[in-house]
Design an enzyme around this catalytic site. Structure first.
Site, PDB file in Angstrom:
ATOM      1  N   ASP A  10       0.859  -1.176   0.000  1.00  0.00           N
ATOM      2  CA  ASP A  10       0.000   0.000   0.000  1.00  0.00           C
ATOM      3  C   ASP A  10       0.902   1.235   0.000  1.00  0.00           C
ATOM      4  O   ASP A  10       1.845   1.316   0.776  1.00  0.00           O
ATOM      5  CB  ASP A  10      -0.888   0.021   1.249  1.00  0.00           C
ATOM      6  CG  ASP A  10      -2.015  -1.016   1.151  1.00  0.00           C
ATOM      7  OD1 ASP A  10      -2.068  -1.731   0.142  1.00  0.00           O
ATOM      8  OD2 ASP A  10      -2.828  -1.082   2.089  1.00  0.00           O
ATOM      9  N   ASP A  14     -13.878  -5.813  -3.915  1.00  0.00           N
ATOM     10  CA  ASP A  14     -13.969  -5.924  -2.455  1.00  0.00           C
ATOM     11  C   ASP A  14     -15.399  -6.336  -2.143  1.00  0.00           C
ATOM     12  O   ASP A  14     -16.344  -5.715  -2.630  1.00  0.00           O
ATOM     13  CB  ASP A  14     -13.700  -4.563  -1.783  1.00  0.00           C
ATOM     14  CG  ASP A  14     -12.298  -4.039  -2.067  1.00  0.00           C
ATOM     15  OD1 ASP A  14     -11.403  -4.855  -2.332  1.00  0.00           O
ATOM     16  OD2 ASP A  14     -12.110  -2.806  -2.031  1.00  0.00           O
TER      17      ASP A  14
END
Lengths: 251, 193
Positions: A11, A130
């Protein structure tokens, strides 16, 4: 034989690597280029960079990072986070990214998947999904998992395959950050209903979880972040354990 | 050493350029016929859709030039496929350097093949120092059928030609520029041909 892939996810925020625990708590784990090189050296098969600040920062920072990664790293990598236009994808690929992943922008405008795969080829278009279970049904969530939709995970995955996605990166919001294992039942269903590779994401806590997601979840690749970044699961050890369990890996 | 990467608008050219830079060679990106003909070594890259890529070659007249080249040429991925006689992708006629056709994988396997697979039965100076069963990174939906020019084989549902060679023309289905140390060694070998 085609091997199963181990993919560390980095990330990225303000040019640095961070990992969100349940997408909220952010901890610093270093310079992305150095970390990427280390991962390539110890046997990671591929890397994913997720720009979690993409909507707030200028593109220049990410593009600059992509260029530096491409210069120094000799394994493939995917870039995702806040990508919603053909021009943006063109810039990332020209800087040396091998694949891009799109998520919310595809849900908002599904034609984007067709446009990108027609222009750049399915092989470089990953659709990230997601999802979490609501009343026993897997529902797609947007904006890093914070906004629920009424869209069914499996319907959506099939739709993006038909529209030209080359790969699905499925993150279970129910499992992400828990370290209790991957969402193998949903993964196995995706893998049997679709004919493109599926990357499992969310829930990695120990080596057995990876064995399970390849055997029971039928995943083609498994992605994780903190267990790799903080050295909880060394990749060489993980790959040897997979091999010992008759799972094909690159050693 | 003058190394030219043919730049006709198809593919991840930057990665190939960077891979050679890591080997200490600055590659020139060009679609200029004079510059290409004057090179010592030539890379013919390609990622994307075959008929689109072939049209881009035709626009610049490179479809005529490439088969006439005399120096070592390395086709990578779609570059290798375009050097074959034909491909099922967009029902495209190829450049005909390699005596084989390119077919789509059957749906018995996931398409595209994406990831690391092994290359076997290696038969070329290109693979000097590369172990039988070395892992290479591949991303493709179409494959070249075997012919007498096969110099490496890979299994994915069927056994196919993952590398081909005819005289000064070499083709690899995998991406050496993304295949870690073994891939770098193949690029290094190409520079020594």
């Amino acid at each position: 034989m085609l091997t199963k892939r181990i993919i560390p996810c980095l990330d990225i925020k303000n040019g640095r690597t961070v990992k969100g625990v349940n997408f909220i708590d952010l901890r610093d784990a270093g310079d992305p280029v150095e970390l990427a090189k280390q991962y390539a050296d110890i046997g990671a098969d591929e890397l994913v960079f997720l720009d979690i600040s993409a909507t707030l920062e200028g593109r220049a920072t990410t593009l600059d990072m992509v260029l530096h990664v491409a210069e120094q790293v000799n394994i493939p990598f995917t870039v995702g986070g806040g990508i919603s236009s053909i021009e943006h994808v063109d810039d990332l690929l020209k800087c040396g990214a091998d694949k891009v992943s799109i998520n919310s922008s595809a849900v908002k405008r599904p034609e984007l998947v067709n446009e990108l795969s027609n222009k750049f080829g399915s092989q470089c278009i990953v659709v990230a999904i997601d999802a979490k279970q609501i009343d026993g049904h897997w529902k797609v969530h947007l904006a890093g998992g914070s906004i629920p939709t009424d869209i069914d995970l499996f319907e959506w995955a099939k739709e993006v395959e038909q529209r030209g996605a080359g790969e699905i990166l499925f993150t279970s919001m129910d499992h992400d950050g828990t370290k209790n294992g991957f969402a193998n039942e949903a993964l196995a269903k995706l893998s049997s209903e679709l004919n493109i590779p599926i990357i499992a994401s969310g829930g990695a806590g120990n080596i057995q979880h990876f064995i399970d997601t390849f055997k029971e979840g039928k995943a083609d690749a498994a992605l994780a972040a903190s267990v790799f970044h903080f050295g909880e699961i060394p990749i060489p050890e993980l790959k040897r354990a997979l091999k010992n369990n008759n799972i094909e890996v690159r050693l | 050493m003058k190394l030219v990467i043919i730049n006709y608008g198809a593919g991840n050219i930057k990665s190939i350029q960077f891979a050679f830079k890591r080997l200490g060679v600055d590659a020139i990106l060009s679609n200029n016929p004079d510059e290409i003909v004057a090179a010592d070594k030539i890379i013919f890259p390609g990622v994307g859709e075959a008929s689109t890529a072939m049209n881009m070659l035709k626009e610049s007249g490179l479809d005529i030039l490439i088969p006439t080249l005399k120096q070592p040429v390395l086709g990578i991925c779609l570059g290798m496929q375009l050097l074959c006689k034909s491909t099922e992708e967009g029902y495209t006629k190829g450049l005909g350097v390699f005596n084989t056709d390119v077919k789509r994988f059957s749906n018995d396997v996931k398409v595209p093949q994406m990831g690391w697979n092994v290359i076997k039965d290696l038969k070329s100076d290109l693979f000097e120092g590369i172990k039988e069963g070395a892992y290479m990174y591949l991303v493709h939906s179409y494959y070249a059928e075997h012919c007498e020019q096969t110099i490496a084989k890979t299994d994915y549902g069927i056994n196919y030609a993952s590398a081909l060679q005819h005289n000064n023309f070499y083709g690899v289905q995998f991406h050496p520029e993304k295949s870690s140390l073994a891939g770098e060694k193949i690029l290094e070998n190409f520079l020594k041909l």
